[in-house]
Design a protein around this motif. Structure first.
Motif, mmCIF file in Angstrom:
data_model
loop_
_atom_site.group_PDB
_atom_site.id
_atom_site.type_symbol
_atom_site.label_atom_id
_atom_site.label_comp_id
_atom_site.label_asym_id
_atom_site.label_seq_id
_atom_site.Cartn_x
_atom_site.Cartn_y
_atom_site.Cartn_z
ATOM 1 N N HIS A 180 0.967 -1.342 0.031
ATOM 2 C CA HIS A 180 -0.113 -0.008 -0.159
ATOM 3 C C HIS A 180 0.942 1.350 0.079
ATOM 4 N N ARG A 181 0.663 2.193 -1.016
ATOM 5 C CA ARG A 181 1.457 3.204 -1.111
ATOM 6 C C ARG A 181 0.958 4.550 -0.226
ATOM 7 N N LEU A 182 1.876 5.086 0.506
ATOM 8 C CA LEU A 182 1.826 6.321 1.202
ATOM 9 C C LEU A 182 2.733 7.514 0.347
ATOM 10 N N PRO A 183 1.741 8.671 -0.093
ATOM 11 C CA PRO A 183 2.700 9.690 -0.942
ATOM 12 C C PRO A 183 3.504 10.300 0.060
ATOM 13 N N GLU A 184 4.519 10.469 -0.760
ATOM 14 C CA GLU A 184 5.929 10.766 -0.014
ATOM 15 C C GLU A 184 5.712 12.100 0.887
ATOM 16 N N GLY A 185 4.755 13.123 0.331
ATOM 17 C CA GLY A 185 4.557 14.079 1.376
ATOM 18 C C GLY A 185 3.787 14.024 2.344
ATOM 19 N N MET A 186 3.085 12.851 2.599
ATOM 20 C CA MET A 186 2.168 12.662 3.941
ATOM 21 C C MET A 186 3.273 12.338 5.262
ATOM 22 N N ASP A 187 2.861 12.259 6.441
ATOM 23 C CA ASP A 187 3.476 12.313 7.702
ATOM 24 C C ASP A 187 3.804 10.990 7.577
ATOM 25 N N SER A 188 5.297 10.525 7.867
ATOM 26 C CA SER A 188 6.003 9.353 7.868
ATOM 27 C C SER A 188 5.442 8.558 9.142
ATOM 28 N N ALA A 189 4.734 8.942 9.977
ATOM 29 C CA ALA A 189 4.343 8.448 11.411
ATOM 30 C C ALA A 189 3.044 7.565 10.903
ATOM 31 N N ALA A 190 2.477 7.781 9.817
ATOM 32 C CA ALA A 190 1.424 6.984 9.462
ATOM 33 C C ALA A 190 1.816 5.582 9.125
ATOM 34 N N GLU A 191 3.306 5.425 8.897
ATOM 35 C CA GLU A 191 3.551 4.048 8.435
ATOM 36 C C GLU A 191 3.480 3.001 9.643
ATOM 37 N N MET A 192 3.433 3.323 10.818
ATOM 38 C CA MET A 192 3.297 2.508 12.007
ATOM 39 C C MET A 192 2.007 2.154 12.313
ATOM 40 N N LYS A 193 1.000 2.772 11.866
ATOM 41 C CA LYS A 193 -0.500 2.465 12.163
ATOM 42 C C LYS A 193 -1.338 2.313 10.815
ATOM 43 N N SER A 194 -1.135 2.734 9.680
ATOM 44 C CA SER A 194 -2.097 2.843 8.784
ATOM 45 C C SER A 194 -2.176 1.905 7.726
ATOM 46 N N GLY A 195 -0.786 0.954 7.676
ATOM 47 C CA GLY A 195 -0.843 -0.016 6.760
ATOM 48 C C GLY A 195 -0.398 0.437 5.367
ATOM 49 N N TYR A 196 0.004 1.869 5.287
ATOM 50 C CA TYR A 196 0.552 2.375 4.038
ATOM 51 C C TYR A 196 2.045 2.606 4.229
ATOM 52 N N LEU A 197 2.958 2.693 3.306
ATOM 53 C CA LEU A 197 4.158 2.893 3.140
ATOM 54 C C LEU A 197 4.661 3.676 2.279
ATOM 55 N N LYS A 198 5.497 4.630 2.364
ATOM 56 C CA LYS A 198 6.219 5.335 1.375
ATOM 57 C C LYS A 198 7.180 4.431 0.469
ATOM 58 N N ARG A 199 7.312 4.890 -0.780
ATOM 59 C CA ARG A 199 8.158 4.096 -1.578
ATOM 60 C C ARG A 199 9.316 4.320 -1.269
ATOM 61 N N SER A 200 9.905 5.353 -0.616
ATOM 62 C CA SER A 200 11.356 5.565 -0.176
ATOM 63 C C SER A 200 11.489 4.686 0.894
ATOM 64 N N THR A 201 10.584 4.436 1.837
ATOM 65 C CA THR A 201 10.995 3.338 2.648
ATOM 66 C C THR A 201 11.360 1.969 2.511
ATOM 67 N N ILE A 202 10.530 1.494 1.346
ATOM 68 C CA ILE A 202 10.847 0.347 0.776
ATOM 69 C C ILE A 202 12.166 0.202 0.009
ATOM 70 N N VAL A 203 12.246 1.194 -0.867
ATOM 71 C CA VAL A 203 13.607 1.162 -1.512
ATOM 72 C C VAL A 203 14.936 1.312 -0.668
ATOM 73 N N LYS A 204 14.957 1.782 0.441
ATOM 74 C CA LYS A 204 16.068 2.018 1.146
ATOM 75 C C LYS A 204 15.911 0.646 1.989
ATOM 76 N N LEU A 205 15.012 -0.022 2.444
ATOM 77 C CA LEU A 205 15.233 -1.358 2.963
ATOM 78 C C LEU A 205 15.825 -2.159 2.165
ATOM 79 N N ALA A 206 15.370 -2.217 0.674
ATOM 80 C CA ALA A 206 16.031 -3.174 -0.118
ATOM 81 C C ALA A 206 17.266 -2.755 -0.594
ATOM 82 N N GLN A 207 17.620 -1.548 -0.680
ATOM 83 C CA GLN A 207 19.116 -1.215 -1.181
ATOM 84 C C GLN A 207 20.048 -1.361 -0.069
#
Length: 274
Positions: free
Chosen positions: A187-214
């Motif tokens: 589930h995609r969280l737009p980059e401009g939204m609050d990153s705190a939402a990643e811990m409760k909403s089920g949405y993730l930023k693309r940059s978060t997944i890319v960093k994990l993978a890299q």
């Protein structure tokens, strides 16, 4: 095309065709040629449940698996198969010439074993494997897998906190052969939204997944919009679970959420360097 600052060329798949980096858009016939007959037969199989078939319009299995380069002769790991939506396609597709491996934590092994046994002869050769996210190890031999797939699971690893997500990605990297693929849908969280939402909403930023993978040693090789949903505003009372198929709010605004459909999802393809 040169890559810079961790960004890769885009590969965009949609209902009208597939756009791969460095090429012109492909028409529907060309897209069809990228899908193997065994894959299409598994998707069309009458054994698939009606409930699962109803979600094809949101999950686009043929386009998604073709984008990830999945073929019937591969060894494919599916991380956290859950109820087996993709297992119902992948295990039969791989039964003749490939190998399907379901991967869960130790607590999920009993459910996974039942899931695979429930497929009978259609899931011939399918096996279960375990991942210890605390240690970052798995029972899948290093360098033995062509493709690792994870569908809407990375957000759960993130919400676990600690090293769960980094350790899982490192384990994926170890089990893959050189040049192997890691396919991620979440589930995609737009980059401009609050990153705190990643811990409760089920949405993730693309940059978060890319960093994990890299950080785990992967290179971003492409991404697709095939599972995108522009109607999803990403800000719901109960996060992504407000939308179908969960519809956590019950009858409250149900028609509205059903009309929106399932979540806006990113589809990212990573490659283990040779």
């Amino acid at each position: 095309m040169m890559l810079k600052h961790g960004l890769a060329a885009f590969a965009v798949a949609g209902m009208g065709g597939l756009l791969v980096a460095g090429t012109t858009p492909l028409g529907a016939q060309a897209v069809a040629k990228r899908t193997d007959p065994a894959m299409m037969a598994a998707i069309a199989a009458p054994e698939r449940s009606a409930a699962n078939r109803a979600r094809d319009k949101y999950r686009h299995p043929a386009q998604t698996l073709a984008f990830f380069g999945v073929t019937p002769g591969q060894t494919v790991v599916e991380f956290q198969p859950g109820g087996g939506w993709y297992t119902e396609i992948l295990a039969p597709m791989l039964s003749a010439r490939g190998h399907y491996i379901g991967l869960t934590g130790q607590k999920g092994q009993e459910g996974l074993t039942k899931l695979l046994a429930g497929g009978g002869t259609r899931y011939k050769g399918a096996t279960a494997a375990a991942l210890d996210v605390a240690a970052g190890t798995s029972t899948v031999p290093d360098g033995s897998v062509d493709t690792v797939l994870t569908f809407r699971n990375v957000h759960n690893l993130i919400m676990q906190g600690g090293q769960a997500a980094p350790n899982a990605f490192k384990a994926f990297h170890r089990m893959l052969k050189p040049g192997g693929t890691l396919g991620v849908v979440d589930h995609r969280l737009p980059e401009g939204m609050d990153s705190a939402a990643e811990m409760k909403s089920g949405y993730l930023k693309r940059s978060t997944i890319v960093k994990l993978a890299q950080d785990a040693g992967f290179r971003l090789a492409g991404e697709s919009k095939v599972n995108a949903n522009p109607r999803d505003t990403h800000a719901w009372p109960d996060g992504v679970w407000t939308l179908p198929p969960t519809l956590r709010l019950g009858d409250t605004d149900r028609a509205r959420y059903v009309a929106i459909g399932e979540s806006d999802r990113m589809t990212l393809r990573f490659v283990k360097a040779k």
